[in-house]
Design a protein around this motif. Sequence first.
Motif, short mmCIF file in Angstrom:
data_model
loop_
_atom_site.label_atom_id
_atom_site.label_comp_id
_atom_site.label_asym_id
_atom_site.label_seq_id
_atom_site.Cartn_x
_atom_site.Cartn_y
_atom_site.Cartn_z
N THR A 4 0.39 8.19 0.59
CA THR A 4 1.79 7.79 0.66
C THR A 4 2.20 7.21 -0.69
O THR A 4 1.51 6.34 -1.23
N PHE A 5 3.31 7.68 -1.19
CA PHE A 5 3.81 7.16 -2.47
C PHE A 5 4.54 5.83 -2.23
O PHE A 5 5.45 5.75 -1.42
N LEU A 6 4.13 4.82 -2.99
CA LEU A 6 4.76 3.50 -2.92
C LEU A 6 5.75 3.31 -4.07
O LEU A 6 6.57 2.40 -4.04
N GLY A 7 5.62 4.16 -5.09
CA GLY A 7 6.52 4.08 -6.23
C GLY A 7 6.39 5.35 -7.05
O GLY A 7 5.29 5.87 -7.21
N THR A 8 7.52 5.87 -7.53
CA THR A 8 7.54 7.17 -8.21
C THR A 8 8.39 7.14 -9.48
O THR A 8 8.73 8.18 -10.01
N SER A 9 8.74 5.92 -9.95
CA SER A 9 9.57 5.80 -11.14
C SER A 9 8.72 5.39 -12.34
O SER A 9 7.77 4.63 -12.20
N ALA A 10 9.07 5.88 -13.51
CA ALA A 10 8.34 5.56 -14.74
C ALA A 10 8.94 4.33 -15.40
O ALA A 10 10.16 4.24 -15.54
N GLY A 11 8.11 3.39 -15.80
CA GLY A 11 8.56 2.29 -16.64
C GLY A 11 9.27 1.16 -15.92
O GLY A 11 8.77 0.04 -15.86
N THR A 12 10.45 1.44 -15.40
CA THR A 12 11.21 0.41 -14.68
C THR A 12 11.57 0.94 -13.30
O THR A 12 11.71 2.15 -13.11
N SER A 20 4.87 2.56 -10.19
CA SER A 20 3.75 3.30 -9.60
C SER A 20 2.89 2.56 -8.57
O SER A 20 2.57 1.38 -8.74
N GLY A 21 2.50 3.29 -7.57
CA GLY A 21 1.59 2.84 -6.53
C GLY A 21 1.38 3.99 -5.56
O GLY A 21 2.34 4.72 -5.25
N LEU A 22 0.13 4.20 -5.12
CA LEU A 22 -0.15 5.27 -4.16
C LEU A 22 -1.21 4.78 -3.18
O LEU A 22 -2.26 4.28 -3.60
N ALA A 23 -0.91 4.89 -1.90
CA ALA A 23 -1.87 4.51 -0.85
C ALA A 23 -2.55 5.78 -0.35
O ALA A 23 -1.87 6.78 -0.11
N LEU A 24 -3.86 5.70 -0.18
CA LEU A 24 -4.65 6.87 0.22
C LEU A 24 -5.58 6.46 1.35
O LEU A 24 -6.14 5.35 1.31
N CYS A 25 -5.72 7.32 2.36
CA CYS A 25 -6.72 7.01 3.39
C CYS A 25 -7.40 8.29 3.84
O CYS A 25 -6.90 9.39 3.66
N HIS A 26 -8.58 8.14 4.44
CA HIS A 26 -9.32 9.30 4.90
C HIS A 26 -9.00 9.61 6.36
O HIS A 26 -8.64 10.73 6.70
N SER A 27 -9.14 8.63 7.22
CA SER A 27 -8.88 8.89 8.65
C SER A 27 -8.32 7.60 9.24
O SER A 27 -9.07 6.76 9.70
N GLY A 28 -7.02 7.45 9.13
CA GLY A 28 -6.36 6.24 9.58
C GLY A 28 -6.34 5.19 8.49
O GLY A 28 -7.07 5.30 7.50
N PRO A 29 -5.48 4.17 8.68
CA PRO A 29 -5.22 3.23 7.58
C PRO A 29 -6.25 2.11 7.42
O PRO A 29 -6.01 1.17 6.68
N ARG A 30 -7.39 2.20 8.10
CA ARG A 30 -8.44 1.19 7.92
C ARG A 30 -9.77 1.85 7.65
O ARG A 30 -10.31 2.44 8.59
N PRO A 31 -10.35 1.79 6.49
CA PRO A 31 -9.78 1.16 5.30
C PRO A 31 -8.85 2.13 4.59
O PRO A 31 -8.77 3.30 4.93
N TRP A 32 -8.18 1.61 3.56
CA TRP A 32 -7.38 2.49 2.70
C TRP A 32 -7.63 2.10 1.25
O TRP A 32 -8.32 1.13 0.97
N TYR A 33 -7.06 2.90 0.35
CA TYR A 33 -7.35 2.78 -1.08
C TYR A 33 -6.01 2.82 -1.82
O TYR A 33 -5.11 3.57 -1.44
#
Lengths: 328, 328
Positions: A4-12, A20-33
């Motif tokens: 899931t993208f948490l931020g997609t803008s450059a600089g400001t 920028s920020g990106l949340a990644l998970c394998h199988s459900g949100p616990r744990p996530w990266y």
Amino acid sequence: MEFTFLGTSAGTPTRARNVSGLALCHSGPRPWYLVDCGEGTQHQLMRTRYSVMQVRAIFITHIHGDHIFGLPGLLTSASMLGRTEPLDIVAPIQVKRLIKTVLDNSDSSLSYPLNFIDSGAPGFHWQDKHFAVTNVALSHRVACRAYVFTERNLERQLLPDKLRADGIEPGPCWGELQQGKDVTLEDGRVLRSENYTHISRVARKLIVAGDNDTPALLADACNDCHVLIHEATYTQDVADRVGPWPQHSSAEQVARFAQQVRLPNLVLTHFSSRYQSGPGGAPHINQLAAEAMQHYRGQLFLARDFDTYRLEKDLSLSCVTTLTHSTS
Amino acid sequence: MEFTFLGTSAGTPTRARNVSGLALCHSGPRPWYLVDCGEGTQHQLMRTRYSVMQVRAIFITHIHGDHIFGLPGLLTSASMLGRTEPLDIVAPIQVKRLIKTVLDNSDSSLSYPLNFIDSGAPGFHWQDKHFAVTNVALSHRVACRAYVFTERNLERQLLPDKLRADGIEPGPCWGELQQGKDVTLEDGRVLRSENYTHISRVARKLIVAGDNDTPALLADACNDCHVLIHEATYTQDVADRVGPWPQHSSAEQVARFAQQVRLPNLVLTHFSSRYQSGPGGAPHINQLAAEAMQHYRGQLFLARDFDTYRLEKDLSLSCVTTLTHSTS
């Protein structure tokens, strides 16, 4: 696997896009990266199913503020919420200094261990039960890396004919073998899981790149890669006007590279705030998509904040976002 | 004079309330003044008429993260937008160290001079043409201050009878005197503006307090003060349960104090995230208002993010917010 993208803008940040920020998970949100943590990442998370209590590791591509200024707030909020689980942070060493100084000068401490891992260490490798993570050096104004996530511990299927042929009848040991564990029988024989099971699919592999003006540096890593998430800060005409100094990629540059390495899925992000989605005089974000499509024949996406993508076991990628938030 | 709340939550942000930040202006948003700068302050500003390009000075009450973690992003965004005007930052000295380390470790620099002023210096005093600012030491876990804003350069009215009695006929010198300037006549006489004009109203005075468990420390400053903005983190029952360690005020405590000093307007802010505005099991934010109203007979407000208040020349205070944003 989902991201899931948490931020997609450059600089400001803009009103519609955070940094920028990106949340990644394998199988459900616990744990996530979490990959990168621009200011406001903890605020964005409150609008997703990811919690700062369950993040397993944070991977930082480089030290620019739009990729790291959310760290102090996210780390201390997790502490105020009572986190006790250790947290790994994979980042350039400057980030360690920055966090220490910020905590020391804001009367802050953390209720959990923060394990700092140098992203620039030779042969860097990180893993847990879900993912093996390596990185690739990119070309930017400061040291910058792409993180390569490859899933681990794929589900195994038993080979019952082979088991029976070796005189091993159904029982608890079949279950152990299927879970990847080796088994020692009463008669002393050791059964290797890998000899009595097989894995029927390919491990999913995804690359999250940081800022980079030379996509070709990812050529080797893109071998057998199913998704590349890469910046496309400008269209080519703007990149030409701006000049090489910022060391970013244009949509054309990334698209040409992705086509060359036959990448099946490309997700562009980190757009200059000059590109807007609404009507008006500003260049439209679709110009980036149009430019990329001229050079790339695979599946192309332009990321938006809160968009969630799912990479299935059959290696298909789709955007599964259900908009439950306002995107003004 | 107007002020707008950019954040009203204590410690951590919630979906409806950001951490601390308050924008203040005298007559229009250029220039304006910022008190505290929690993470996400620059994001909140994008939903107001205040720009990081026109902020004249930032006043930091204390070093806790929910009051300062927005500084690096706000300062560097102003730089990326091309700011050249100097910016004053009035803060505890730790903030200077923090900003320097963050800039040094994030490949950042500022396109404008940042003038650091120690908020703890004896006899601290800051002023520009609109405001004179002093501060008052509070009682919190770390050094913390309230900032007292008193308006300057109030409009003068000419005393025409006195001018004529002294043989000074209408002409350009009347205008100079009315603008507060002294005038030397051709015959060598010096006319003092203060002798030929009068100010027909009282200077407006407003206090923005930081975190504080002893409102009585503000007793002297509250003399002739028209508005006090003060934290009320808990209701009294919760404050009793939590114990004295956090060194915050309850709504009751602040309200009793405000009543005692006959304060005309009290605005409460910095609410524990346990208080919610919607239906559900959580304690309702209105409990704080109800408690305060039992002890205070002046005009009481509970701040919400983006609420804008206007303090008129007649010393009346009103909330003038027009909601142009979503407040989910």
